[in-house]
Write an enzyme that holds these catalytic residues in place. Structure first.
Site, PDB file in Angstrom:
ATOM      1  N   GLU A  90       0.895  -1.631  -0.102  1.00 28.41           N
ATOM      2  CA  GLU A  90      -0.039   0.015  -0.107  1.00 28.41           C
ATOM      3  C   GLU A  90       0.845   1.290   0.164  1.00 28.41           C
ATOM      4  OE1 GLU A  90      -3.789  -0.224  -0.066  1.00 28.41           O
ATOM      5  OE2 GLU A  90      -3.068  -2.365  -0.972  1.00 28.41           O
ATOM      6  N   GLN A 117       9.295   5.168   1.788  1.00 29.36           N
ATOM      7  CA  GLN A 117       9.827   6.104   0.833  1.00 29.36           C
ATOM      8  C   GLN A 117       8.879   6.805   0.197  1.00 29.36           C
ATOM      9  OE1 GLN A 117      10.346   2.736   0.788  1.00 29.36           O
ATOM     10  NE2 GLN A 117      12.892   3.080   2.508  1.00 29.36           N
ATOM     11  N   THR A 137       5.250   2.050   0.214  1.00 33.40           N
ATOM     12  CA  THR A 137       6.312   2.006   0.697  1.00 33.40           C
ATOM     13  C   THR A 137       6.861   2.810   1.858  1.00 33.40           C
ATOM     14  OG1 THR A 137       8.208   2.618  -0.418  1.00 33.40           O
ATOM     15  CG2 THR A 137       7.561   0.346  -0.940  1.00 33.40           C
TER      16      THR A 137
END
Length: 404
Positions: free
Chosen positions: A381, A385, A383
């Site tokens: 869903e 980052q 990351t």
């Protein structure tokens, strides 16, 4: 606007029921299905039927992971504690029991949230009661969902879908798959739409199941679409390509699902904290919430820091869900909740393994399993980052082209 940090009274019975289910039904079979990867947990059929019955009777609101449709009535200024908030609270409790089993619940797939987010009223009724997985990720297209290569070409009254999807949660068990595909690659992200494809549709096949670090009770599949013909009515929402709107329509799905995944991380982390506190107490380490951390043992100080991190993740998750219930744009808050809970969940579960020493690393307790399970919640869903990038764009008021 002042907010209460107490659980809404109307949801306390639901949360209590979910906790009892987690403790008495999920925990006892947690290790069994961690070891028996890809074996379907038959015990979940009875639980799913019970949730269906509660939902149909109106006795339960937001009991599962399906998510809900927003209520955007103009002029409605009533503050609502609604089904989004109920969902994240109950999901957190269920994941206190087992994340993989929650993800394996029939008719509670992430694809159901996609349907709830963007389907029109006719589609909501037609797909009521289905179990829908969600197929977004492709080889070479992970966090950048706008780079989807799977195509959907209109041919008469059907769309012809071609492409490969990987890491589809419940991809083998679900009876429908919500697949993201582009109507025209040259139009970019604005042309990406989602389609509901029934299992058994010619041209759609499950290619393989993945062996995973965690959430082993949940099946994760690779699905191939080869000239798969889908009725045009199965395109969720509007078939029109609005270049000005861009990717916003498709991304609305994530505003629903990211708080759900944050709730999963919150629940798994809470399980680790609760057990670790007991193990520390058995070892003579008392965590005193009324004394400064610097005046306590290193183990107690670490535990207090983890409790504070958990509280932040929990409150962000509640905020994102509450905003959805009240018809407020929550894209920023959904990503903040997902980023915080995903990172905190991994940190807490691994730190609990460390604090418990050899007991934490062994299979005598579930701590090592929760550490493995929690890592995916910081990845799928969107990351860690990607969430931070989305938050930065929203805070700075920059577009995806301006901040990559």
């Amino acid at each position: 606007m002042p907010i209460s940090l107490e659980d809404p009274k109307r949801f306390r019975p639901l949360v209590g029921q979910a906790h009892q289910v987690a403790m008495n039904m999920l925990r006892p079979i947690s290790r069994k299905y961690d070891r028996a990867e890809h074996e379907y947990p038959q015990e979940l059929d009875m639980l799913a039927a019970m949730i269906d019955g509660l939902s149909a009777s109106g006795a339960s609101e937001g009991a599962g992971a399906a998510g809900v449709r927003r209520d955007d009535k103009d002029g409605d200024t009533t503050v609502k504690n609604g089904a989004n908030l109920a969902s994240v609270m109950s999901i957190a409790e269920m994941c206190w029991g087992d994340v993989g089993l929650l993800l394996s619940m029939p008719r509670q797939g992430l694809g159901n949230s996609a349907i709830a987010s963007v389907a029109d009223d006719e589609q909501l009724e037609r797909f009521k009661g289905v179990w829908a997985g969600m197929a977004i990720t492709e080889p070479g297209t992970g966090s950048d969902s706008a780079n989807i290569k799977t195509t959907a070409v209109l041919d008469g009254d059907e769309y012809v879908i071609n492409g490969e999807k990987i890491y589809v949660t419940s991809g083998d068990r679900a009876d429908h798959i919500v697949v993201w595909a582009t109507l025209d690659r040259e139009l970019g992200r604005a042309a990406i739409k989602s389609f509901v494809v029934a299992k058994g549709t010619p041209g759609m096949r499950v290619d393989r199941l993945e062996h995973k670090l965690g959430i082993r009770a949940s099946d994760t599949a690779t699905i191939i679409f080869d000239d798969c013909r889908v009725p045009k009515e199965n395109l969720l929402g509007s078939p029109e390509v609005d270049v000005k709107q861009g990717f916003a329509g498709a991304m609305a799905t994530f505003d629903n699902t990211r708080p759900l995944v944050a709730a999963m991380a919150v629940g798994c982390a809470r399980a680790s904290l609760d057990l670790t506190r007991e193990l520390l107490a058995d070892a003579g380490v008392v965590v005193d919430y009324d004394r400064p951390a610097v005046l306590q043992s290193a183990a107690a100080a670490k535990f207090l820091q983890m409790e504070a991190d958990w509280e932040g993740a929990y409150l962000l998750t509640l905020e994102a869900a509450w905003m959805a219930d009240n018809g407020r744009p929550n894209s920023l808050e959904a990503s903040m909740a997902k980023a915080k809970a995903g990172r905190v969940g991994s940190d807490i579960t691994l730190s609990c393994v460390e604090l418990a020493g050899s007991v934490g690393y062994s299979e005598s307790e579930l701590l090592e399993k929760w550490a493995r399970d929690s890592k995916i919640l910081d990845i799928f869903e969107g990351t860690q980052q990607i969430q931070q990038l989305i938050v930065a764009r929203r805070v700075l008021g920059l577009s995806s082209a301006e901040l990559k």
